[in-house]
Design an enzyme around this catalytic site. Structure first.
Site, mmCIF file in Angstrom:
data_model
loop_
_atom_site.group_PDB
_atom_site.id
_atom_site.type_symbol
_atom_site.label_atom_id
_atom_site.label_comp_id
_atom_site.label_asym_id
_atom_site.label_seq_id
_atom_site.Cartn_x
_atom_site.Cartn_y
_atom_site.Cartn_z
ATOM 1 N N CYS A 132 0.838 -1.194 0.000
ATOM 2 C CA CYS A 132 0.000 0.000 0.000
ATOM 3 C C CYS A 132 0.880 1.255 0.000
ATOM 4 O O CYS A 132 1.248 1.784 1.040
ATOM 5 C CB CYS A 132 -0.920 0.006 1.214
ATOM 6 N N THR A 337 -25.553 1.736 13.600
ATOM 7 C CA THR A 337 -26.673 1.452 12.698
ATOM 8 C C THR A 337 -27.531 2.697 12.543
ATOM 9 O O THR A 337 -27.620 3.522 13.456
ATOM 10 C CB THR A 337 -27.540 0.285 13.226
ATOM 11 N N TYR A 338 -28.121 2.799 11.371
ATOM 12 C CA TYR A 338 -29.086 3.867 11.106
ATOM 13 C C TYR A 338 -30.465 3.259 10.876
ATOM 14 O O TYR A 338 -31.394 3.947 10.474
ATOM 15 C CB TYR A 338 -28.657 4.676 9.875
ATOM 16 N N ASN A 339 -30.564 1.930 11.137
ATOM 17 C CA ASN A 339 -31.815 1.188 10.958
ATOM 18 C C ASN A 339 -32.379 1.344 9.548
ATOM 19 O O ASN A 339 -33.586 1.462 9.350
ATOM 20 C CB ASN A 339 -32.851 1.620 12.004
ATOM 21 N N THR A 340 -31.469 1.352 8.577
ATOM 22 C CA THR A 340 -31.889 1.450 7.182
ATOM 23 C C THR A 340 -31.143 0.424 6.340
ATOM 24 O O THR A 340 -30.041 0.004 6.692
ATOM 25 C CB THR A 340 -31.611 2.845 6.594
ATOM 26 N N THR A 349 -30.564 -4.311 11.699
ATOM 27 C CA THR A 349 -29.455 -4.905 10.935
ATOM 28 C C THR A 349 -28.479 -5.676 11.817
ATOM 29 O O THR A 349 -27.402 -6.051 11.367
ATOM 30 C CB THR A 349 -28.682 -3.796 10.183
ATOM 31 N N GLU A 414 -23.423 2.760 3.012
ATOM 32 C CA GLU A 414 -23.666 1.449 3.612
ATOM 33 C C GLU A 414 -22.526 0.487 3.279
ATOM 34 O O GLU A 414 -22.122 -0.341 4.111
ATOM 35 C CB GLU A 414 -25.011 0.904 3.123
#
Length: 443
Positions: A132, A337-340, A349, A414
């Site tokens: 890298c 989490t954004y619960n989406t 999730t 995401e």
């Protein structure tokens, strides 16, 4: 990601090579004309359009804001006066970004067992294991700014024997951490002119694991996945699998990981030798933990040596406070989490995040007795498994095609979250093996 970039966040994020400052570049030219890689792409990510990173980052910051502490950390660490590429992509998740910056800042800048130049040279050695050049160049710059000896940048033959002795553990941690034993620890800490104290060694191990993992980060489908998550949750509530059944499923998943081939995209790899002077045995790489026809290695039972009950206290005792910072970072990414999911809201999730984290540990031979590994096969499609294995085990081979091939309906933010989970799962796996070996040395 293509070689010379820093991972999928990285690959992405850092395919735009880090620019060494003009003063440091002059020093490098004077020292046997050391080569510095040039940028390959513009923007922080080769995988995610720059305008999308800026748009989503601004949107998140407007909603949550970067608090004063985060701003101070960014300002202090970013000697160039701006966020580096990897951090820019991480800004899609500001809560995690703060934990990440705080722990990295502590490793590199705060009081600790190792001198500042050593810290950056160890980062160079770690980044070079996965070729890298982005991270190598970043820390070449920092190494010189903190008083490092420019001659060391000509290669390993120019560094003190004490630093050179880290080569073996760097190699094993990066590619096959399950091979690390207490004998490796004893060899480094034995009495002598070039020995390491245990606090110094723990500091070095944390840095190595951090930068190995950071490279891995460098970077009707939806409805079916959500349906599988729902069905698995219902089945779990109705009937819990026995310990024997879960052990069988772990062995099955471990063996099936052998079938996940990552070489199909080799045609997109870009060769580079700029960083080879910082490593030995460049041909040494990841091998599947459960290779067919070879001597069976014992599975690491997570319950026998956990981060929470063993690793955390040991690392905190030998390298004060780093345990708290790492623990906060691990918990943050695991619980974030954004619960989406894509356009769907109010989605739990938890099951998916656990499957991603535990699949990485499975590839490194770590098993959780209380986890049903059948969930991994149910939730992680093959293209995602290929991506996970490549990013985690061969990050220098990650390509945009791999990144694009899974979860096509999901947002970039995401997918960045997936990378963060993979990064921290790998770092924790490396630390568990190294810290277990240190514990065995002490007992």
């Amino acid at each position: 990601m293509n070689r010379g970039s820093a991972g999928s966040i990285g690959s992405a994020a850092s395919a735009s090579e880090y620019r060494v400052c003009s003063n440091c570049r002059k020093v490098l030219r004077q020292e046997k004309r050391i080569r510095v890689s040039q940028p390959l792409t513009r923007g922080p990510s080769a995988f995610i359009p720059e305008k999308e990173i800026v748009y989503f980052a601004l949107k998140v910051m407007q909603a949550n804001g970067l608090n004063e502490r985060t701003n101070l950390l960014v300002e202090e660490y970013s000697t160039s006066g701006r966020l580096d590429n990897i951090t820019q992509v991480m800004s899609l998740h500001t809560q995690y970004l703060e934990s990440f910056l705080r722990s990295q800042f502590y490793m590199l800048r705060m009081d600790g067992p190792l001198p500042l130049p050593y810290r950056h040279y160890i980062a160079i050695m770690a980044a070079a294991r996965h070729q890298c050049s982005y991270l190598v160049n970043m820390h070449v710059d920092e190494f010189l700014k903190t008083g490092g000896i420019a001659e060391w940048l000509n290669g390993l033959e120019y560094i003190p024997q004490r630093l050179k002795n880290l080569n073996e553990i760097n190699k094993l941690l990066a590619h096959r951490p399950w091979l690390i034993t207490k004998e490796h620890i004893q060899k480094l800490v034995k009495t002598g002119e070039n020995n390491w104290s245990l606090p110094e060694l723990v500091h070095a191990v944390v840095l190595l694991a951090h930068y190995h993992a950071l490279i891995a980060d460098s970077l009707s489908e939806l409805e079916a996945l959500m349906e599988r998550m729902k069905r698995l949750q219902e089945e779990k509530e109705e009937e819990e699998a026995s310990q024997e059944e879960m052990a069988t499923r772990f062995e099955k998943e471990k063996k099936e990981s052998l079938l996940v081939v990552t070489g199909a995209f080799d045609d997109e790899m870009v060769s580079t030798s700029d960083v080879s002077r910082y490593i030995e045995d460049p041909g040494f790489g990841y091998k599947d933990f459960a290779r067919r026809g070879e001597e069976h290695l014992p599975t690491f039972r997570a319950q026998d040596y956990t981060w929470e009950n063993h690793g955390f206290s040991l690392v905190n005792r030998l390298y004060s406070d780093i345990g708290h910072l790492l623990d906060e970072k691990f918990r943050m990414v695991y619980n974030l989490t954004y619960n989406t999911m894509a356009t769907h809201e109010d989605v739990d999730t938890t099951m998916l995040r656990r499957a991603l984290f535990n699949y990485v540990h499975c590839m490194f031979g770590i098993r959780y007795d209380d986890y049903d590994y059948g969930e991994v096969n149910q939730l992680l499609e093959r293209s995602l498994k290929v991506y996970i294995k490549t990013v985690t085990c061969y990050p220098e081979r990650t390509t945009k095609r791999m990144y694009d091939s899974y979860w096509r309906q999901f947002r970039h933010s995401e997918k960045v979250h997936v990378n963060l989970l993979l990064m921290e799962a790998r770092m924790q796996a490396e630390l568990l093996y190294a810290l277990r070996a240190i514990t065995r040395h002490l007992t």
